[in-house]
Motif scaffolding. Sequence first.
Motif, mmCIF file in Angstrom:
data_model
loop_
_atom_site.group_PDB
_atom_site.id
_atom_site.type_symbol
_atom_site.label_atom_id
_atom_site.label_comp_id
_atom_site.label_asym_id
_atom_site.label_seq_id
_atom_site.Cartn_x
_atom_site.Cartn_y
_atom_site.Cartn_z
ATOM 1 N N ARG A 10 4.661 -17.092 -3.115
ATOM 2 C CA ARG A 10 6.035 -16.606 -2.897
ATOM 3 C C ARG A 10 6.020 -15.309 -2.097
ATOM 4 N NH1 ARG A 10 9.638 -17.974 -8.051
ATOM 5 N NH2 ARG A 10 8.581 -19.897 -8.612
ATOM 6 N N ARG A 11 6.889 -15.241 -1.107
ATOM 7 C CA ARG A 11 6.999 -14.002 -0.317
ATOM 8 C C ARG A 11 7.703 -12.945 -1.147
ATOM 9 N NH1 ARG A 11 10.060 -14.684 5.007
ATOM 10 N NH2 ARG A 11 9.222 -12.609 5.339
ATOM 11 N N LEU A 12 7.261 -11.715 -1.037
ATOM 12 C CA LEU A 12 7.959 -10.623 -1.730
ATOM 13 C C LEU A 12 9.055 -10.096 -0.810
ATOM 14 C CD1 LEU A 12 5.248 -8.511 -3.553
ATOM 15 C CD2 LEU A 12 6.384 -10.619 -4.251
ATOM 16 N N PHE A 13 10.189 -9.833 -1.409
ATOM 17 C CA PHE A 13 11.329 -9.394 -0.623
ATOM 18 C C PHE A 13 12.196 -8.497 -1.498
ATOM 19 C CE2 PHE A 13 15.548 -9.732 1.152
ATOM 20 C CZ PHE A 13 15.305 -9.612 2.510
ATOM 21 N N GLY A 14 12.548 -7.314 -1.014
ATOM 22 C CA GLY A 14 13.440 -6.455 -1.799
ATOM 23 C C GLY A 14 13.013 -5.002 -1.752
ATOM 24 N N ARG A 15 13.402 -4.278 -2.785
ATOM 25 C CA ARG A 15 13.247 -2.833 -2.750
ATOM 26 C C ARG A 15 12.672 -2.320 -4.072
ATOM 27 N NH1 ARG A 15 17.556 0.481 0.497
ATOM 28 N NH2 ARG A 15 16.670 2.560 0.284
ATOM 29 N N VAL A 16 11.778 -1.380 -3.984
ATOM 30 C CA VAL A 16 11.167 -0.861 -5.208
ATOM 31 C C VAL A 16 10.874 0.630 -5.030
ATOM 32 C CG1 VAL A 16 8.738 -1.401 -4.632
ATOM 33 C CG2 VAL A 16 9.467 -1.521 -6.986
ATOM 34 N N ARG A 17 10.961 1.371 -6.121
ATOM 35 C CA ARG A 17 10.690 2.808 -6.061
ATOM 36 C C ARG A 17 9.267 3.091 -6.524
ATOM 37 N NH1 ARG A 17 10.460 7.183 -9.372
ATOM 38 N NH2 ARG A 17 11.066 9.148 -8.394
ATOM 39 N N VAL A 18 8.569 3.938 -5.775
ATOM 40 C CA VAL A 18 7.214 4.334 -6.162
ATOM 41 C C VAL A 18 7.326 5.385 -7.275
ATOM 42 C CG1 VAL A 18 5.063 5.373 -5.348
ATOM 43 C CG2 VAL A 18 6.388 3.875 -3.814
ATOM 44 N N ILE A 270 9.343 -5.715 2.228
ATOM 45 C CA ILE A 270 9.835 -4.887 1.125
ATOM 46 C C ILE A 270 10.089 -3.453 1.597
ATOM 47 C CG2 ILE A 270 8.604 -6.296 -0.592
ATOM 48 C CD1 ILE A 270 6.785 -3.929 -1.130
ATOM 49 N N THR A 271 10.966 -2.784 0.869
ATOM 50 C CA THR A 271 11.288 -1.391 1.170
ATOM 51 C C THR A 271 10.833 -0.533 -0.006
ATOM 52 O OG1 THR A 271 13.132 -2.067 2.529
ATOM 53 C CG2 THR A 271 13.192 0.192 1.695
ATOM 54 N N LEU A 272 10.075 0.510 0.323
ATOM 55 C CA LEU A 272 9.542 1.396 -0.719
ATOM 56 C C LEU A 272 10.278 2.726 -0.678
ATOM 57 C CD1 LEU A 272 5.695 0.897 -0.223
ATOM 58 C CD2 LEU A 272 7.121 -0.001 -2.075
ATOM 59 N N ASP A 273 10.894 3.087 -1.790
ATOM 60 C CA ASP A 273 11.502 4.407 -1.901
ATOM 61 C C ASP A 273 10.506 5.369 -2.536
ATOM 62 O OD1 ASP A 273 14.172 4.083 -0.895
ATOM 63 O OD2 ASP A 273 14.507 2.739 -2.586
ATOM 64 N N ASN A 274 10.692 6.654 -2.256
ATOM 65 C CA ASN A 274 9.813 7.688 -2.810
ATOM 66 C C ASN A 274 8.365 7.451 -2.378
ATOM 67 O OD1 ASN A 274 9.532 10.053 -4.385
ATOM 68 N ND2 ASN A 274 8.735 8.872 -6.108
#
Length: 492
Positions: A10-18, A270-274
């Motif tokens: 499965r492809r990872l898709f979305g946003r997560v905070r470090v 994916i988008t990484l915050d922090n």
Amino acid sequence: MDTFVINGGRRLFGRVRVNGSKNAALPLMAATLLTDQPTILRDVPNLADINNMRRLLTELGVQNLDTPTTADAIAGETTPSQHTGVITFQAVDESLSHAKYDIVRTMRASISTLGPMLARRGYARISLPGGCAIGERPVDLHLRGLAALGAAITLDGGDIIARSPAGGLKGATVFLGGTFGSTVLGTANVLCAATLAKGTTVIESAACEPEIIDLATMLNAMGAKVHGAGSPRITIEGVSELGSVDHTVMADRIEAGTFMMAAAITNGDITLDNCPMDALMAATYFLEAAGVRFQPVNGLAMSVVPGTSASRAASNGQRTPTLTATTRLTEAKPDNPLRKTIRVTSERLLKPIEVTTQPHPGFPTDLQAQLMALLCLADGNSIITERIFPDRFLHVAELSRMGAKLTRLGPTVIVQGVRRLVGAPVMASDLRASASLILAGMAAEGTTIVNRIYHLDRGYERLEDRLRSLGASIQRVDEKELAACEPAPAAV
Ligand code: EPU
């Protein structure tokens, strides 16, 4: 014992905070031993190692309390209902200076209490940490550095006993280089001890890791005089005492790097915050060479917002700081280079690369296992050489069980890229090897069962929940549930 069951493909898709960094938080927590004033740490991750350090600090007379959130305050609770990431530390009994074997054996970073205890209390007894899955891991450089400041060091019953001379530690020039370069926790130990030594200390061949800069930043905010952290020469002018501080732990560069590779190995987006990009120069350089793309994102970023700070009377009559520690979307601050929001994508087929792990600013050893999983699927032969822990290769045999083509020659592994990995039962042997197997499992066809994931819980907070939020199929199961699990058929 918990296990992960991963259905790959499965492809990872979305946003997560470090999250806040484990390896920064541990020496910061130990540094709270340097004062009897309250110190607040924010963005402390909820991990087994952090909880072990809290247990150790309690045994060493340091009260450490989760700071209640406003939600707790509204509910009328005086103690927080969950980990808030904000912990207030205060040394209340400075006569307790024995770090015992039962905790030290679970967490090598216990050694970072040695320098602070010695400097503040004049005496420290700490069980000598043994080797671990990634190698021998001696502490000779820590002891050499502290001895140069005047400490008398002896060994008794497997414990290191360190005593300050009459009149306290004295500043000195200390060379901390060893066979494998500098030492991160050794630098932290000598740095902490030198803040309360008389006169000036110069650490030559100091570790340049960003976690050392974070430690020096906190120490300076407590009243220390530290210059040059982040370079191989750190100068410390001793002061007579340190005071309270309110410090936010730096973002975890290794967690960020692991998420970057999770995006790349699943060909995700994916988008990484922090995301501490400045602490990841070498990692992003090599990943870009392999075909991973990084794009700064403007606009909203996910961050932990302290919110309105208030105080209220706890049941024991003491004032307790009350803070929100919720995750909210706020305006990204492009002016803060250490906290960027980054989008990570990759080319469909990655290119092979040659990487050697080195002390910072080189490619970090703590991302070597994850990189190996990624390069297993590159289009050609890659070479990985491990220069910090030459035996940190327990993941090689496990990745091979999944169809990887790996040849180890001493500290070097040749990774022949393959077209696919196939799910299999594998055994996690240490923290970063666990992450490597999870990455491989997410890219593999069929079901991967990663056993012994307690190693992972030492360094990644709720990793399975966060990967699932990005679209991965990953479940934590206990032994009974595992027995009932039907492996999914391999994808065609
Ligand atoms: N070394 C010596 N003598 C010493 C100390 C170290 O020879 O007295 C050698 C080590 O055996 C190794 C090299 O020097 O070959 C570097 O070790 P270092 O002391 O820098 O490691 P550490 O401070 O004990 C920290 C991280 C590790 C990370 C290393 C290297 C923490 C809590 N641990 O360990 O993180 O791999 O630096 O960057 O900060 C992990 O998070 O998975 C992890 C193992």
